[in-house]
Motif scaffolding. Sequence first.
Motif, PDB file in Angstrom:
ATOM      1  N   PHE A  70      20.587 -26.596  -5.370  1.00 29.83           N
ATOM      2  CA  PHE A  70      19.344 -26.161  -6.011  1.00 29.83           C
ATOM      3  C   PHE A  70      19.550 -26.000  -7.517  1.00 29.83           C
ATOM      4  O   PHE A  70      18.740 -26.464  -8.326  1.00 29.83           O
ATOM      5  CB  PHE A  70      18.890 -24.842  -5.380  1.00 29.83           C
ATOM      6  CG  PHE A  70      17.629 -24.262  -5.963  1.00 29.83           C
ATOM      7  CD1 PHE A  70      16.555 -25.072  -6.305  1.00 29.83           C
ATOM      8  CD2 PHE A  70      17.509 -22.893  -6.161  1.00 29.83           C
ATOM      9  CE1 PHE A  70      15.388 -24.529  -6.834  1.00 29.83           C
ATOM     10  CE2 PHE A  70      16.353 -22.338  -6.689  1.00 29.83           C
ATOM     11  CZ  PHE A  70      15.288 -23.165  -7.031  1.00 29.83           C
ATOM     12  N   PHE A  83      23.593 -25.075  -0.333  1.00 30.27           N
ATOM     13  CA  PHE A  83      22.190 -25.257  -0.702  1.00 30.27           C
ATOM     14  C   PHE A  83      21.903 -24.726  -2.099  1.00 30.27           C
ATOM     15  O   PHE A  83      21.211 -25.372  -2.901  1.00 30.27           O
ATOM     16  CB  PHE A  83      21.269 -24.568   0.304  1.00 30.27           C
ATOM     17  CG  PHE A  83      19.820 -24.609  -0.099  1.00 30.27           C
ATOM     18  CD1 PHE A  83      19.051 -25.735   0.143  1.00 30.27           C
ATOM     19  CD2 PHE A  83      19.229 -23.541  -0.759  1.00 30.27           C
ATOM     20  CE1 PHE A  83      17.717 -25.798  -0.256  1.00 30.27           C
ATOM     21  CE2 PHE A  83      17.903 -23.588  -1.161  1.00 30.27           C
ATOM     22  CZ  PHE A  83      17.153 -24.718  -0.906  1.00 30.27           C
ATOM     23  N   THR A  84      22.423 -23.532  -2.404  1.00 31.13           N
ATOM     24  CA  THR A  84      22.102 -22.903  -3.683  1.00 31.13           C
ATOM     25  C   THR A  84      22.726 -23.643  -4.850  1.00 31.13           C
ATOM     26  O   THR A  84      22.105 -23.775  -5.912  1.00 31.13           O
ATOM     27  CB  THR A  84      22.535 -21.422  -3.680  1.00 31.13           C
ATOM     28  OG1 THR A  84      22.066 -20.799  -2.491  1.00 31.13           O
ATOM     29  CG2 THR A  84      21.954 -20.687  -4.874  1.00 31.13           C
ATOM     30  N   VAL A 126      24.481 -29.220   2.125  1.00 26.45           N
ATOM     31  CA  VAL A 126      23.314 -28.320   2.021  1.00 26.45           C
ATOM     32  C   VAL A 126      23.148 -27.514   3.303  1.00 26.45           C
ATOM     33  O   VAL A 126      22.051 -27.091   3.643  1.00 26.45           O
ATOM     34  CB  VAL A 126      22.015 -29.120   1.732  1.00 26.45           C
ATOM     35  CG1 VAL A 126      22.013 -29.681   0.323  1.00 26.45           C
ATOM     36  CG2 VAL A 126      21.824 -30.252   2.753  1.00 26.45           C
ATOM     37  N   GLU A 130      11.393 -27.420  -5.088  1.00 29.15           N
ATOM     38  CA  GLU A 130      11.552 -26.075  -5.643  1.00 29.15           C
ATOM     39  C   GLU A 130      12.135 -26.115  -7.054  1.00 29.15           C
ATOM     40  O   GLU A 130      11.774 -25.300  -7.911  1.00 29.15           O
ATOM     41  CB  GLU A 130      12.449 -25.239  -4.721  1.00 29.15           C
ATOM     42  CG  GLU A 130      11.796 -24.906  -3.387  1.00 29.15           C
ATOM     43  CD  GLU A 130      12.700 -24.096  -2.477  1.00 29.15           C
ATOM     44  OE1 GLU A 130      13.928 -24.048  -2.752  1.00 29.15           O
ATOM     45  OE2 GLU A 130      12.202 -23.516  -1.507  1.00 29.15           O
ATOM     46  N   LEU A 182      14.731 -17.463  -0.821  1.00 29.44           N
ATOM     47  CA  LEU A 182      16.140 -17.840  -0.898  1.00 29.44           C
ATOM     48  C   LEU A 182      17.057 -16.640  -0.703  1.00 29.44           C
ATOM     49  O   LEU A 182      18.078 -16.725  -0.015  1.00 29.44           O
ATOM     50  CB  LEU A 182      16.426 -18.497  -2.254  1.00 29.44           C
ATOM     51  CG  LEU A 182      17.888 -18.863  -2.550  1.00 29.44           C
ATOM     52  CD1 LEU A 182      18.378 -19.921  -1.575  1.00 29.44           C
ATOM     53  CD2 LEU A 182      18.043 -19.343  -3.981  1.00 29.44           C
ATOM     54  N   ALA A 217      14.563 -28.739  -1.715  1.00 28.84           N
ATOM     55  CA  ALA A 217      15.255 -28.182  -2.885  1.00 28.84           C
ATOM     56  C   ALA A 217      14.782 -28.855  -4.165  1.00 28.84           C
ATOM     57  O   ALA A 217      14.617 -28.197  -5.206  1.00 28.84           O
ATOM     58  CB  ALA A 217      16.765 -28.344  -2.734  1.00 28.84           C
ATOM     59  N   VAL A 266      16.194 -30.891   3.635  1.00 29.34           N
ATOM     60  CA  VAL A 266      16.704 -29.864   2.730  1.00 29.34           C
ATOM     61  C   VAL A 266      16.744 -30.339   1.286  1.00 29.34           C
ATOM     62  O   VAL A 266      16.331 -29.617   0.369  1.00 29.34           O
ATOM     63  CB  VAL A 266      18.098 -29.380   3.180  1.00 29.34           C
ATOM     64  CG1 VAL A 266      18.609 -28.305   2.240  1.00 29.34           C
ATOM     65  CG2 VAL A 266      18.041 -28.839   4.600  1.00 29.34           C
TER      66      VAL A 266
END
Length: 393
Positions: free
Chosen positions: A83, A79-80, A73, A148, A379, A145, A141
């Motif tokens: 997510f 990270f995306t 991440v 979110e 983001l 995530a 993180v």
Amino acid sequence: MMVEVSSTLLFIAFVAYLVATFLFGGAVKGSSSKASKSFERWGKLAITVTIIGFVSNIGYFITRWIAAGHAPVSNLFEFTTAFGMLVVGAFILIYFIYRIPALGLFALPIAIIIIGYASMFPREITPLIPALKSYWLTVHVITAALGEAILAISAVAGLIYLLKNIDMTKKSKSRFWIEAVMYVVVLVLGFIAATTTFTLADYKVEFNYVNKEEQVLTMEYNVPPIFGMNESEAITENAMQPLMEMPPLVNAKKLSVVTWSVIFGTVLYILLRLIFRKRIASVLQPFTKKVNSQFMDEIGYRSVLIGFPVFTLGALIFAMIWAHEAWSRFWGWDPKEVWALITWLFYAAFLHLRLSKGWEGKKSAWLALIGFIIIMFNLIAVNLIIAGLHSYA
């Protein structure tokens, strides 16, 4: 070897989500007829394929973690993709509570777009910079995530609610704004299209520039440079000159990428309108006809009730603890910190308006959508355009 396995597992997950989306479409279509057995069969098959994809996605996450030696991440790609995976996980949990196929038909494409968006960034595993060498990377993180992702499900429920209850045959502010949401989604596809196009064309030009510390550095553009870095000078011969120079605070390279994404996305949106000969929201509306509006309102509200405290814990509390350890201060008004606070204040206002003012139904659905747009702005726009302590992300 482990990296190749990781990439393969992510690809399998991506394909599984695509297939599951069509299967959920079959379940939605079956729910509008008397063929209840067909509806159940499509629904079971769709959620089974979704779970297979999710397990493969988890496999990607674990193998990437092993290959990197740290939680995957640490950059935008990692990270995306995480997510997107967590959005699918949150959806699966909600699906087994409510059994609404339309939720999968809209939630999975959002996860697909998020993962597709992630794939446009560099995928190489790189050593962590000193600021990220902490167990707080994993704790902060991943928790942020997850919060979110749960909040994203509230936006999916809100979108379905609005598509069902807005009259697309009459001109209104609601019809305009729901179509504006569709346009924003297409812009993300525009980013994927623009990045893929210039990557296939192997477009590369280099410029020298002066950063905010008065250092002369080199920047490589992979798209035609609409915007230039501070005091930029071309190194590559016959390179296209930037149309406008940006101050050191703005990452002109990434701003150029965003601008090309808007251009490609707008063209794609116009093409879709010409193909369907109607608004995109009107194309999607028939898939929401049999949805129970009360359930959608309940899902949206409960998702915020769960996601808000998780986001608070990860994006604010854990973040401040780590900031104090790394930079000897809890808060510094970095762009990412500011937008995390804006996101938190927005959802705090959401819950206040819902509980104290009775904002249910359409009002609640609109708030859920706006909240997710704020998350995606953080983001995409904040990460890509504004330079700050979190620019490594």
